[in-house]
Design a protein around this motif. Structure first.
Motif, PDB file in Angstrom:
ATOM      1  N   MET A   1       0.510  -1.480  -0.263  1.00  0.00           N
ATOM      2  CA  MET A   1      -0.099  -0.142  -0.146  1.00  0.00           C
ATOM      3  C   MET A   1       1.052   1.275   0.002  1.00  0.00           C
ATOM      4  O   MET A   1       1.511   1.441   0.374  1.00  0.00           O
ATOM      5  N   GLN A   2       0.417   1.592  -1.110  1.00  0.00           N
ATOM      6  CA  GLN A   2       1.301   3.545  -1.108  1.00  0.00           C
ATOM      7  C   GLN A   2       1.264   4.694  -0.372  1.00  0.00           C
ATOM      8  O   GLN A   2       2.158   5.816  -0.205  1.00  0.00           O
ATOM      9  N   ASP A   3      -0.362   3.622   0.423  1.00  0.00           N
ATOM     10  CA  ASP A   3      -0.197   5.566   1.019  1.00  0.00           C
ATOM     11  C   ASP A   3      -0.044   5.810   2.919  1.00  0.00           C
ATOM     12  O   ASP A   3      -0.629   6.530   3.347  1.00  0.00           O
ATOM     13  N   LYS A   4       0.797   4.466   2.877  1.00  0.00           N
ATOM     14  CA  LYS A   4       1.691   4.634   4.434  1.00  0.00           C
ATOM     15  C   LYS A   4       3.009   5.364   4.743  1.00  0.00           C
ATOM     16  O   LYS A   4       3.518   4.467   3.779  1.00  0.00           O
ATOM     17  N   GLU A   8      10.405   0.544   6.720  1.00  0.00           N
ATOM     18  CA  GLU A   8      10.762   0.304   5.679  1.00  0.00           C
ATOM     19  C   GLU A   8      11.568   1.846   4.309  1.00  0.00           C
ATOM     20  O   GLU A   8      12.308   2.238   4.375  1.00  0.00           O
ATOM     21  N   LYS A   9      10.197   2.202   4.435  1.00  0.00           N
ATOM     22  CA  LYS A   9      10.103   3.508   3.746  1.00  0.00           C
ATOM     23  C   LYS A   9      10.518   5.089   4.385  1.00  0.00           C
ATOM     24  O   LYS A   9      11.805   5.107   3.962  1.00  0.00           O
ATOM     25  N   ILE A  10      10.875   4.954   6.050  1.00  0.00           N
ATOM     26  CA  ILE A  10      11.577   6.009   6.280  1.00  0.00           C
ATOM     27  C   ILE A  10      13.155   5.437   6.436  1.00  0.00           C
ATOM     28  O   ILE A  10      14.502   6.369   6.305  1.00  0.00           O
ATOM     29  N   SER A  48      18.886  14.215  12.288  1.00  0.00           N
ATOM     30  CA  SER A  48      18.690  13.805  13.496  1.00  0.00           C
ATOM     31  C   SER A  48      18.183  13.565  14.293  1.00  0.00           C
ATOM     32  O   SER A  48      17.644  12.584  14.815  1.00  0.00           O
ATOM     33  N   ASP A  49      16.503  14.512  13.546  1.00  0.00           N
ATOM     34  CA  ASP A  49      15.216  15.018  14.136  1.00  0.00           C
ATOM     35  C   ASP A  49      14.511  13.707  13.765  1.00  0.00           C
ATOM     36  O   ASP A  49      13.455  12.701  14.744  1.00  0.00           O
ATOM     37  N   ALA A  50      14.680  13.326  12.316  1.00  0.00           N
ATOM     38  CA  ALA A  50      14.762  11.879  11.082  1.00  0.00           C
ATOM     39  C   ALA A  50      14.692  10.550  12.307  1.00  0.00           C
ATOM     40  O   ALA A  50      14.079   9.938  12.992  1.00  0.00           O
ATOM     41  N   LEU A  51      16.199  10.794  13.035  1.00  0.00           N
ATOM     42  CA  LEU A  51      15.827   9.230  13.961  1.00  0.00           C
ATOM     43  C   LEU A  51      15.748   9.451  15.023  1.00  0.00           C
ATOM     44  O   LEU A  51      15.568   8.272  15.345  1.00  0.00           O
ATOM     45  N   PHE A  52      16.161  10.501  15.243  1.00  0.00           N
ATOM     46  CA  PHE A  52      15.338  10.133  16.747  1.00  0.00           C
ATOM     47  C   PHE A  52      13.687   9.721  16.604  1.00  0.00           C
ATOM     48  O   PHE A  52      13.234   9.105  17.834  1.00  0.00           O
ATOM     49  N   PHE A  53      12.920  10.491  16.127  1.00  0.00           N
ATOM     50  CA  PHE A  53      11.391  10.210  15.342  1.00  0.00           C
ATOM     51  C   PHE A  53      11.451   8.811  15.296  1.00  0.00           C
ATOM     52  O   PHE A  53      10.419   7.950  15.935  1.00  0.00           O
ATOM     53  N   LYS A  55      13.772   6.623  15.774  1.00  0.00           N
ATOM     54  CA  LYS A  55      13.730   5.765  16.937  1.00  0.00           C
ATOM     55  C   LYS A  55      12.564   5.281  17.866  1.00  0.00           C
ATOM     56  O   LYS A  55      12.156   3.923  18.426  1.00  0.00           O
ATOM     57  N   LYS A  56      11.370   6.199  18.106  1.00  0.00           N
ATOM     58  CA  LYS A  56      10.508   6.754  18.872  1.00  0.00           C
ATOM     59  C   LYS A  56       9.397   5.425  18.284  1.00  0.00           C
ATOM     60  O   LYS A  56       7.715   5.698  18.373  1.00  0.00           O
ATOM     61  N   GLY A  57       9.353   5.415  16.704  1.00  0.00           N
ATOM     62  CA  GLY A  57       8.655   4.650  16.556  1.00  0.00           C
ATOM     63  C   GLY A  57       7.711   5.446  15.776  1.00  0.00           C
ATOM     64  O   GLY A  57       6.512   5.400  15.137  1.00  0.00           O
ATOM     65  N   ASP A  58       7.884   7.232  15.729  1.00  0.00           N
ATOM     66  CA  ASP A  58       7.339   8.343  15.160  1.00  0.00           C
ATOM     67  C   ASP A  58       7.704   8.239  13.865  1.00  0.00           C
ATOM     68  O   ASP A  58       8.390   9.240  13.802  1.00  0.00           O
ATOM     69  N   TYR A  59       6.920   7.841  13.247  1.00  0.00           N
ATOM     70  CA  TYR A  59       7.016   7.312  11.357  1.00  0.00           C
ATOM     71  C   TYR A  59       6.662   9.047  10.550  1.00  0.00           C
ATOM     72  O   TYR A  59       7.285   8.621  10.136  1.00  0.00           O
ATOM     73  N   VAL A  60       5.516   9.246  11.383  1.00  0.00           N
ATOM     74  CA  VAL A  60       5.021  10.892  11.012  1.00  0.00           C
ATOM     75  C   VAL A  60       5.660  11.487  10.472  1.00  0.00           C
ATOM     76  O   VAL A  60       6.523  12.520   9.397  1.00  0.00           O
ATOM     77  N   ASN A  61       6.874  11.622  11.696  1.00  0.00           N
ATOM     78  CA  ASN A  61       7.692  13.122  12.027  1.00  0.00           C
ATOM     79  C   ASN A  61       8.793  12.879  11.886  1.00  0.00           C
ATOM     80  O   ASN A  61       9.702  13.467  11.338  1.00  0.00           O
ATOM     81  N   ALA A  62       8.828  10.775  11.144  1.00  0.00           N
ATOM     82  CA  ALA A  62      10.342  10.969  10.948  1.00  0.00           C
ATOM     83  C   ALA A  62      10.493  10.983   9.427  1.00  0.00           C
ATOM     84  O   ALA A  62      11.917  11.610   8.677  1.00  0.00           O
ATOM     85  N   PHE A  63       9.263  11.296   9.013  1.00  0.00           N
ATOM     86  CA  PHE A  63       9.099  11.255   7.361  1.00  0.00           C
ATOM     87  C   PHE A  63       9.404  12.565   6.926  1.00  0.00           C
ATOM     88  O   PHE A  63       9.903  13.093   6.262  1.00  0.00           O
TER      89      PHE A  63
END
Length: 93
Positions: A1-4, A8-10, A48-53, A55-63
């Protein structure tokens, strides 16, 4: 599904952006070294922020953060602060 936003995408975009940051660090146009340095700093901070998010499993903010990181670099490339030609990593002319 492309809308998630998946783990892996991160990982994919983190890898691409990490590669791009490392490359531009070696390809600074001397007369723009001050501006290039500022762009690398901003990009690295968002990276660095992306790595932090991530790691927390917050993929929206990591993206979001990884896209900001890469956007800063693309901007520097388009402004001519970095001398790169890789059109897979950068928006080149």
């Amino acid at each position: 599904m492309q809308d998630k936003i998946t783990k892996e995408k991160i990982k994919k975009y983190i890898g691409l952006t990490e590669k791009a940051i490392e490359l531009v660090k070696k390809k600074i146009v001397k007369k723009h070294s001050k501006e290039a340095s500022e762009i690398i700093d901003m990009s690295s901070n968002y990276f660095s922020d992306a790595l932090f998010f991530e790691k927390k499993g917050d993929y929206v903010n990591a993206f979001a953060a990884i896209n900001y990181a890469h956007g800063w670099i693309d901007c520097g490339v388009r402004l001519g602060f970095f001398s790169v030609t890789d059109d897979k990593l950068f928006t080149v002319r």
